[in-house]
Design a protein around this motif. Sequence first.
Motif, short mmCIF file in Angstrom:
data_model
loop_
_atom_site.label_atom_id
_atom_site.label_comp_id
_atom_site.label_asym_id
_atom_site.label_seq_id
_atom_site.Cartn_x
_atom_site.Cartn_y
_atom_site.Cartn_z
N MET A 1 -50.78 -34.92 -29.92
CA MET A 1 -50.15 -34.16 -31.01
C MET A 1 -50.09 -32.66 -30.68
SD MET A 1 -49.46 -34.20 -34.57
CE MET A 1 -50.58 -35.32 -35.38
N LYS A 2 -48.92 -32.07 -30.86
CA LYS A 2 -48.78 -30.62 -30.65
C LYS A 2 -48.36 -29.96 -31.96
CE LYS A 2 -49.47 -29.91 -26.19
NZ LYS A 2 -48.61 -30.59 -25.24
N ASN A 3 -49.00 -28.83 -32.23
CA ASN A 3 -48.69 -28.05 -33.44
C ASN A 3 -48.19 -26.67 -33.05
OD1 ASN A 3 -49.67 -30.10 -35.11
ND2 ASN A 3 -51.76 -29.31 -35.00
N VAL A 4 -46.96 -26.35 -33.47
CA VAL A 4 -46.37 -25.05 -33.12
C VAL A 4 -45.90 -24.34 -34.38
CG1 VAL A 4 -44.58 -23.87 -31.77
CG2 VAL A 4 -45.53 -26.03 -30.93
N ILE A 5 -46.29 -23.07 -34.51
CA ILE A 5 -45.77 -22.27 -35.64
C ILE A 5 -44.84 -21.20 -35.07
CG2 ILE A 5 -46.37 -20.57 -37.42
CD1 ILE A 5 -48.93 -22.10 -37.93
N PHE A 6 -43.64 -21.13 -35.63
CA PHE A 6 -42.74 -20.01 -35.33
C PHE A 6 -42.82 -19.05 -36.51
CE2 PHE A 6 -40.90 -23.46 -32.88
CZ PHE A 6 -40.59 -22.85 -31.68
N ALA A 7 -43.04 -17.78 -36.22
CA ALA A 7 -43.13 -16.80 -37.31
C ALA A 7 -42.16 -15.66 -37.05
CB ALA A 7 -44.56 -16.27 -37.41
N GLY A 8 -41.73 -15.02 -38.12
CA GLY A 8 -40.83 -13.88 -37.95
C GLY A 8 -40.40 -13.34 -39.29
N VAL A 9 -39.30 -12.61 -39.26
CA VAL A 9 -38.74 -12.00 -40.46
C VAL A 9 -37.44 -12.73 -40.78
CG1 VAL A 9 -37.84 -9.84 -41.43
CG2 VAL A 9 -39.77 -9.78 -39.83
N GLY A 10 -37.16 -12.93 -42.06
CA GLY A 10 -35.93 -13.61 -42.48
C GLY A 10 -34.74 -13.04 -41.73
N GLY A 11 -33.95 -13.91 -41.09
CA GLY A 11 -32.78 -13.46 -40.35
C GLY A 11 -33.00 -13.47 -38.84
N HIS B 1 -36.93 -21.64 -47.26
CA HIS B 1 -35.58 -21.25 -47.68
C HIS B 1 -35.69 -20.35 -48.91
CE1 HIS B 1 -33.18 -24.80 -45.82
NE2 HIS B 1 -34.31 -24.66 -45.18
N GLY B 2 -34.55 -19.88 -49.37
CA GLY B 2 -34.52 -19.22 -50.67
C GLY B 2 -34.91 -17.76 -50.62
N MET B 3 -35.62 -17.33 -51.66
CA MET B 3 -35.84 -15.91 -51.88
C MET B 3 -36.49 -15.22 -50.67
SD MET B 3 -37.79 -14.14 -55.04
CE MET B 3 -36.82 -13.08 -56.08
N ALA B 4 -37.47 -15.91 -50.06
CA ALA B 4 -38.23 -15.29 -48.98
C ALA B 4 -37.33 -14.92 -47.80
CB ALA B 4 -39.33 -16.24 -48.51
N GLN B 5 -36.19 -15.61 -47.69
CA GLN B 5 -35.29 -15.35 -46.55
C GLN B 5 -34.67 -13.97 -46.60
OE1 GLN B 5 -32.79 -18.91 -46.91
NE2 GLN B 5 -33.11 -19.14 -44.71
N SER C 1 -41.21 -12.40 -44.95
CA SER C 1 -41.89 -13.14 -43.89
C SER C 1 -41.46 -14.59 -43.94
CB SER C 1 -43.41 -13.12 -44.11
OG SER C 1 -43.88 -11.81 -44.08
N VAL C 2 -41.13 -15.16 -42.79
CA VAL C 2 -40.78 -16.59 -42.77
C VAL C 2 -41.53 -17.28 -41.64
CG1 VAL C 2 -38.49 -16.38 -43.82
CG2 VAL C 2 -38.74 -16.14 -41.36
N ASP C 3 -41.72 -18.57 -41.79
CA ASP C 3 -42.31 -19.33 -40.70
C ASP C 3 -41.78 -20.76 -40.71
OD1 ASP C 3 -43.65 -20.79 -42.66
OD2 ASP C 3 -45.56 -19.79 -42.36
N ALA D 1 -53.24 -24.73 -35.06
CA ALA D 1 -51.99 -24.48 -34.31
C ALA D 1 -52.30 -24.33 -32.83
CB ALA D 1 -51.30 -23.23 -34.84
N ASP D 2 -51.62 -25.13 -31.99
CA ASP D 2 -51.79 -24.99 -30.54
C ASP D 2 -51.06 -23.75 -30.04
OD1 ASP D 2 -53.19 -27.52 -30.14
OD2 ASP D 2 -51.30 -28.41 -30.84
N TYR D 3 -49.92 -23.47 -30.67
CA TYR D 3 -49.14 -22.30 -30.29
C TYR D 3 -48.62 -21.60 -31.54
CZ TYR D 3 -49.27 -24.68 -25.86
OH TYR D 3 -49.73 -25.31 -24.75
N ILE D 4 -48.73 -20.29 -31.54
CA ILE D 4 -48.03 -19.51 -32.55
C ILE D 4 -47.05 -18.64 -31.79
CG2 ILE D 4 -48.22 -17.68 -34.29
CD1 ILE D 4 -51.04 -18.75 -34.91
N VAL D 5 -45.76 -18.78 -32.13
CA VAL D 5 -44.73 -17.98 -31.48
C VAL D 5 -44.20 -17.01 -32.52
CG1 VAL D 5 -42.53 -18.03 -30.24
CG2 VAL D 5 -44.12 -19.97 -30.05
N SER D 6 -44.50 -15.74 -32.34
CA SER D 6 -44.09 -14.76 -33.35
C SER D 6 -43.03 -13.83 -32.79
CB SER D 6 -45.30 -13.97 -33.85
OG SER D 6 -44.89 -13.16 -34.93
N LEU D 7 -41.92 -13.72 -33.53
CA LEU D 7 -40.80 -12.91 -33.07
C LEU D 7 -40.99 -11.44 -33.46
CD1 LEU D 7 -37.75 -15.21 -33.92
CD2 LEU D 7 -39.44 -15.42 -32.11
N GLU D 8 -42.11 -11.16 -34.15
CA GLU D 8 -42.37 -9.79 -34.59
C GLU D 8 -43.88 -9.66 -34.61
OE1 GLU D 8 -42.49 -6.27 -37.32
OE2 GLU D 8 -43.66 -8.10 -37.33
N ILE D 9 -44.38 -8.53 -34.16
CA ILE D 9 -45.82 -8.45 -33.90
C ILE D 9 -46.67 -8.43 -35.18
CG2 ILE D 9 -45.87 -5.93 -33.54
CD1 ILE D 9 -47.91 -6.60 -31.17
#
Lengths: 519, 188
Positions: free
Chosen positions: B1-11, B38-42, B46-48, B67-75
């Motif tokens: 099993m692999k767990n990956v989180i993508f994080a970033g800012v809406g858009g 989805h929705g307001m947070a977008q 912050s979105v993930d 989470a095995d990996y967290i990939v964040s598009l913004e620090i």
Amino acid sequence: MSKKVLLGNEAIARGAYEAGCHVAAAYPGTPSTEILETIARDYRDIKSQWSPNEKVALEVVAGASIAGARALAAMKHVGLNVAADPLFTFSYTGVNGGMVIINADDPGAWSSQNEQDNRHFARAAKVPMIEPSGPAEAKEFVKLAFDISEQFDRPVIVRITTRIAHSQEIVELGEKKDVPVREFIRDPKKYVMIPAHARPRHKFIEEQLVKLKEYSNKSDLNRIEKGTTRRGIICNGVAYNYVKEVCPDDWVLKIGFIWPLPDDMIREFAGLVDEIIVVEELDPFIEEYVKAMGIKVRGKDIVPLLGELTPEIVDEALNKNRPLNSVPDYRNEIPGRPPQLCPGCPHAFVFEVLKKLDLHVNGDIGCYTLGVLPPYSAMHSQGCMGASIGMNLGFEKAHGPEMAAKSIAVIGDSTFIHSGITALIDLVYNKGTGTVLILDNRITAMTGHQDNPSTGKTLMGEDAYEIDLEQLVRAVGVKRVITVDPKNIEEFEKVVREEIAVREPSVIISLRKCVLIKN
Amino acid sequence: MKNVIFAGVGGQGVILASKILMEAAKNAGYGIKESEVHGMAQRGGSVDCHVRYGEKVYSPLIGKGHADYIVSLEILESMRKLDYLALDGTLIVSIEQINPAPVTVGTMKYPADLEEWIKSNVKNYKIVNTENAVKEVGSRKAMNIVMLGVLSKYLEFSMAEWETAIKNTVKDKFFDMNMKAFNAGRAF
């Protein structure tokens, strides 16, 4: 058959298609919006539409069902409040073609004004409700809902939550079942609810509930999964997945038939284990029911009542495990990132002016509700869809006409059509003098750009009559109607100042396209 | 099993990045669950996206500490997700900074020490500067795919599998650009 990764809402749309659904209607609302968007995009044989509000959507669907079609309405939890009136009486008439309501609750209030638990609606309206635990189940449950609806002559609610609507998994695609539209046979005793007809129908629906309980007891929507411990967990919806993950050895009673609940199966389950814990999001709906059966269970004394559940919350509640922290806490406060009006948003100009004039702002539901946050902090009360105009009149009734000169109702174009127009009629009829600001950005923006009666397009992409807001407002008796571009900020401020000062109802249409509309 | 989180800012496109990963996992025969916002947070919030794949997956959400990996598009966004990181998990983060509202209006400061802090407190990390990569690709919007490319070096899928996944997910006219972005990410 092919397999596809689908969002919960896309899987529901697929389920409607495979069930041979003919008509679908909705008003957009997170987390339910993508259901109708998917139907309109991918399943064009279904006549799909955005209605002005959820009540109308459900009435269109009820009409289609009674006329003989399989019909589906979709709405968010608070949308069902708006549609509660038709729900409770179409429960009495029952259906002809299958009638299914998709209800999307929002535990955690990710995109909503409250966290209400709509399982109570099923019990109160005496309609069956089923609830899937993931997208693949959601598709199958929708198909079954149409069958149950026709078999028991009941509207059926399929309840989902945000984590079902907006989660994805692999879904096996099935064939479309071709279901002919049934004949409509006039039967006023069934379809016209005068008191003399309603009383016998009440008896009928109580009898159907008894039959549905038997059905629920035998349905494979509810199932007992064997464990190796002496502990049993009763769970439903997305919480089932968390339980399976963190308590793999416990016995599980998975509830897919939320109403009526399967008494026999619950009793059988109680006989198999030494202790029972109910793991459900929001209210102790199942817990209280099981307790009323005289069975000892635990639930909300250990599982949180507020917000949505997560794997680690369930793990802590049931196993007393705390999440492992691999990284120390950062020493300083991290700035939050609340949602924002987009750069260049027309609402931003509006709120700059409202802030400057320090008006009491009765707000409404849409992107512009973000006017409550810094840097504007220019919204002071707000409730539900369409509430701004009635509330603003209430402020005037409470404090006299001077209040009308210090306050303003702010409402979007789509929200105004949804349920603002009736309040505007009230303002004129009951001699209010307040000012209503309609933020006309030519789209239903918040939920991701859906068309509405003022955009000139339908959900299926056809041209439609573009409602003339000025004319509409004049027709209810408002004499002072001014359309102004809020980007012309000085002119806009002047108009607002003038209109709040005038001792008669006035409507300012702040007209500027949403910056995200592509041309 | 692999767990990956993508994080970033809406858009920023975290949903597209997670879609491509899901497509690759599906084609490799895994079970998948994913959860998105989805929705307001977008609206610039912050979105993930949580993506999980393996033999049998139940929960669409990754539990904290798993989470095995967290990939964040913004620090800054990576900081909100750190309690999800497993003991031997890896943080992959772009040094991209997008000011949140409290910083824009001046009530708070954007923390200046995040990169240093991550280096001294997170066991496994990969900090990347995607500036040149997105310039080369010709679109800031492709940063999500650059970061997916960085992640791809840690996962079991072959280059051919990734290519198929991208082809099946993005529009044809954007395929070449996305492949360029993906390869730029793999080069880090």
